[in-house]
Design a protein around this motif. Structure first.
Motif, PDB file in Angstrom:
ATOM      1  N   VAL A   1      -1.054  20.022 -25.187  1.00  0.00           N
ATOM      2  CA  VAL A   1      -0.605  20.935 -24.073  1.00  0.00           C
ATOM      3  C   VAL A   1      -0.592  22.277 -25.088  1.00  0.00           C
ATOM      4  O   VAL A   1       0.299  22.580 -25.981  1.00  0.00           O
ATOM      5  N   LEU A   2      -1.073  23.061 -24.226  1.00  0.00           N
ATOM      6  CA  LEU A   2      -0.926  24.605 -24.519  1.00  0.00           C
ATOM      7  C   LEU A   2      -0.112  25.465 -23.328  1.00  0.00           C
ATOM      8  O   LEU A   2      -0.914  25.356 -22.268  1.00  0.00           O
ATOM      9  N   LEU A   3       1.042  25.899 -23.543  1.00  0.00           N
ATOM     10  CA  LEU A   3       1.521  26.599 -22.417  1.00  0.00           C
ATOM     11  C   LEU A   3       1.447  28.187 -22.917  1.00  0.00           C
ATOM     12  O   LEU A   3       2.031  28.773 -24.084  1.00  0.00           O
ATOM     13  N   LEU A   4       0.486  28.835 -22.310  1.00  0.00           N
ATOM     14  CA  LEU A   4       0.230  30.181 -22.634  1.00  0.00           C
ATOM     15  C   LEU A   4       0.523  31.292 -21.728  1.00  0.00           C
ATOM     16  O   LEU A   4       0.070  31.558 -20.721  1.00  0.00           O
ATOM     17  N   GLY A   5       1.839  31.577 -22.232  1.00  0.00           N
ATOM     18  CA  GLY A   5       2.730  32.522 -21.189  1.00  0.00           C
ATOM     19  C   GLY A   5       3.230  31.798 -19.821  1.00  0.00           C
ATOM     20  O   GLY A   5       3.621  32.646 -19.016  1.00  0.00           O
ATOM     21  N   ALA A   6       3.017  30.508 -20.093  1.00  0.00           N
ATOM     22  CA  ALA A   6       3.648  29.823 -18.824  1.00  0.00           C
ATOM     23  C   ALA A   6       4.910  28.985 -19.307  1.00  0.00           C
ATOM     24  O   ALA A   6       5.009  28.749 -20.644  1.00  0.00           O
TER      25      ALA A   6
ATOM     26  N   GLY B   1      -1.636  37.383 -27.734  1.00  0.00           N
ATOM     27  CA  GLY B   1      -1.350  38.621 -27.239  1.00  0.00           C
ATOM     28  C   GLY B   1       0.133  38.862 -27.492  1.00  0.00           C
ATOM     29  O   GLY B   1       0.711  39.039 -28.319  1.00  0.00           O
ATOM     30  N   ARG B   2       0.665  39.237 -26.120  1.00  0.00           N
ATOM     31  CA  ARG B   2       2.107  39.405 -25.992  1.00  0.00           C
ATOM     32  C   ARG B   2       2.670  38.037 -25.608  1.00  0.00           C
ATOM     33  O   ARG B   2       4.071  38.399 -25.510  1.00  0.00           O
ATOM     34  N   ALA B   3       2.129  37.063 -25.384  1.00  0.00           N
ATOM     35  CA  ALA B   3       2.582  36.031 -24.421  1.00  0.00           C
ATOM     36  C   ALA B   3       3.096  34.902 -25.349  1.00  0.00           C
ATOM     37  O   ALA B   3       2.529  34.819 -26.568  1.00  0.00           O
ATOM     38  N   ARG B   4       4.282  34.355 -25.002  1.00  0.00           N
ATOM     39  CA  ARG B   4       4.805  33.336 -25.689  1.00  0.00           C
ATOM     40  C   ARG B   4       4.138  32.141 -25.641  1.00  0.00           C
ATOM     41  O   ARG B   4       3.574  31.774 -24.546  1.00  0.00           O
ATOM     42  N   ALA B   5       3.631  31.186 -26.794  1.00  0.00           N
ATOM     43  CA  ALA B   5       2.739  30.388 -26.865  1.00  0.00           C
ATOM     44  C   ALA B   5       3.306  29.164 -27.180  1.00  0.00           C
ATOM     45  O   ALA B   5       4.226  29.275 -28.092  1.00  0.00           O
ATOM     46  N   ARG B   6       3.312  27.920 -26.734  1.00  0.00           N
ATOM     47  CA  ARG B   6       3.806  26.529 -27.215  1.00  0.00           C
ATOM     48  C   ARG B   6       2.780  25.604 -27.039  1.00  0.00           C
ATOM     49  O   ARG B   6       2.099  25.427 -26.220  1.00  0.00           O
ATOM     50  N   LEU B   7       2.705  24.790 -28.296  1.00  0.00           N
ATOM     51  CA  LEU B   7       1.711  23.984 -28.391  1.00  0.00           C
ATOM     52  C   LEU B   7       2.296  22.531 -28.684  1.00  0.00           C
ATOM     53  O   LEU B   7       3.035  22.547 -30.019  1.00  0.00           O
TER      54      LEU B   7
ATOM     55  N   HIS C   1      -1.921  25.573 -19.464  1.00  0.00           N
ATOM     56  CA  HIS C   1      -1.202  26.128 -18.305  1.00  0.00           C
ATOM     57  C   HIS C   1      -0.976  27.566 -18.957  1.00  0.00           C
ATOM     58  O   HIS C   1      -0.588  27.944 -19.753  1.00  0.00           O
ATOM     59  N   SER C   2      -1.342  28.579 -17.853  1.00  0.00           N
ATOM     60  CA  SER C   2      -1.347  29.946 -18.460  1.00  0.00           C
ATOM     61  C   SER C   2      -1.005  30.756 -17.396  1.00  0.00           C
ATOM     62  O   SER C   2      -0.926  30.588 -16.241  1.00  0.00           O
ATOM     63  N   SER C   3      -0.851  32.126 -17.982  1.00  0.00           N
ATOM     64  CA  SER C   3      -0.617  33.374 -17.157  1.00  0.00           C
ATOM     65  C   SER C   3      -1.350  34.633 -17.880  1.00  0.00           C
ATOM     66  O   SER C   3      -1.084  34.890 -19.055  1.00  0.00           O
TER      67      SER C   3
END
Length: 269
Positions: free
Chosen positions: A168-173, A240-246, A34-36
């Motif tokens: 699950v990868l929350l990529l800036g989401a 990048g500058r996005a907060r990421a959670r895995l 899930h990404s931004s």
């Protein structure tokens, strides 16, 4: 065009791949993303560069999965962003184009999933509103059998992702985008149900159909996600500058089942 300088950092294929590896994304795994795009910074090459970075990190044995929802294929009576005049409803129901996994565009999930949808070799599931698209050796297995009356339940790609040991990868989401929590909603003792309508293509031609399905609700997913972070195996980092959670999808679903069972009132209760 804006005369303001772009917001950094400058992200390239190499820098994004390096950040994803540092986070812990691994070759050969199955990853639901899930990404931004805008959260990452200034990406040289835009969304295709992000997709290439994800595929680069996963390698030829890994599988990338994204939500490719098309929620405009729905009953206009429920539209609020924006609503349409009541006098239009019947004509919209009669003329809404039938879902076509090859051509129906995404809505509300961002540029990265829309890019994955059209990527060479991508395989998309058959639900007209809540499809998922996958690239990689497990793509067909993960997207097969997505039932019309099961947006996010046992006959959806989410259950197949759980079986496959996906992460699950929350990529800036944020957690309100975490579709894995919806699978837990289907497993509640008495989930609320609702009618769900859309246009589909059948052997007899285009049809407007209505099915009974679980009424999903992500309103409390941010609170659920914050509690999960306090107790679950969530890896934090920056891409990048996005907060990421895995994190493992199965762990998120199991925690959500318990949490929702405690915090939500059963239907009719």
């Amino acid at each position: 065009m804006s005369s303001q300088p772009p917001h950094g950092p400058l992200c390239t294929l190499d820098s994004l791949s390096s950040d994803l590896r540092a986070l812990g994304a691994a070759p050969g795994e199955t990853l639901l993303v899930h990404s931004s795009l805008s959260a990452l910074g200034w990406v040289c090459g835009g969304a295709p560069t992000v997709v290439r970075a994800l595929l680069d990190v996963l390698g030829p044995d890994g599988t990338l999965v994204v939500p490719t929802h098309s929620t405009e294929n729905s009953d206009p009576a429920g539209w609020i962003a924006p609503p349409v005049p009541r006098a239009w409803w019947d004509e919209i129901r009669a003329t809404m184009p039938a879902y076509d996994p090859r051509t129906t565009p995404t809505r509300g999930v961002g540029l990265i999933p829309e890019t994955v949808r059209t990527w060479p070799g991508a395989v998309r599931s058959d639900h007209p509103q809540t499809s998922f698209t996958a690239i990689g050796p497990r793509a067909r297995t993960l997207t097969a059998g997505h039932a019309l009356d099961c947006m996010f339940g046992e006959e959806s790609p989410l259950a197949r992702l759980e079986e496959a040991g996906a992460r699950v990868l929350l990529l800036g989401a944020d957690y309100d985008s975490c579709s894995a929590f919806h699978l837990a909603e289907y497993r509640l003792a008495s989930p609320p149900l609702d009618d769900n309508s859309f246009a589909v293509q059948t052997p007899q031609g285009r049809r407007w159909v209505t099915v009974r399905d679980v009424a999903v609700d992500e309103e409390d997913f941010e609170r659920l996600g914050a509690d999960f972070e306090g107790q679950g195996p969530v890896v934090h980092g920056t891409v990048g500058r996005a907060r990421a959670r895995l994190f493992p999808l199965a762990d998120a679903v199991a925690y959500a089942e318990r949490w929702l069972g405690e915090h939500r009132v059963p239907a009719g209760g």
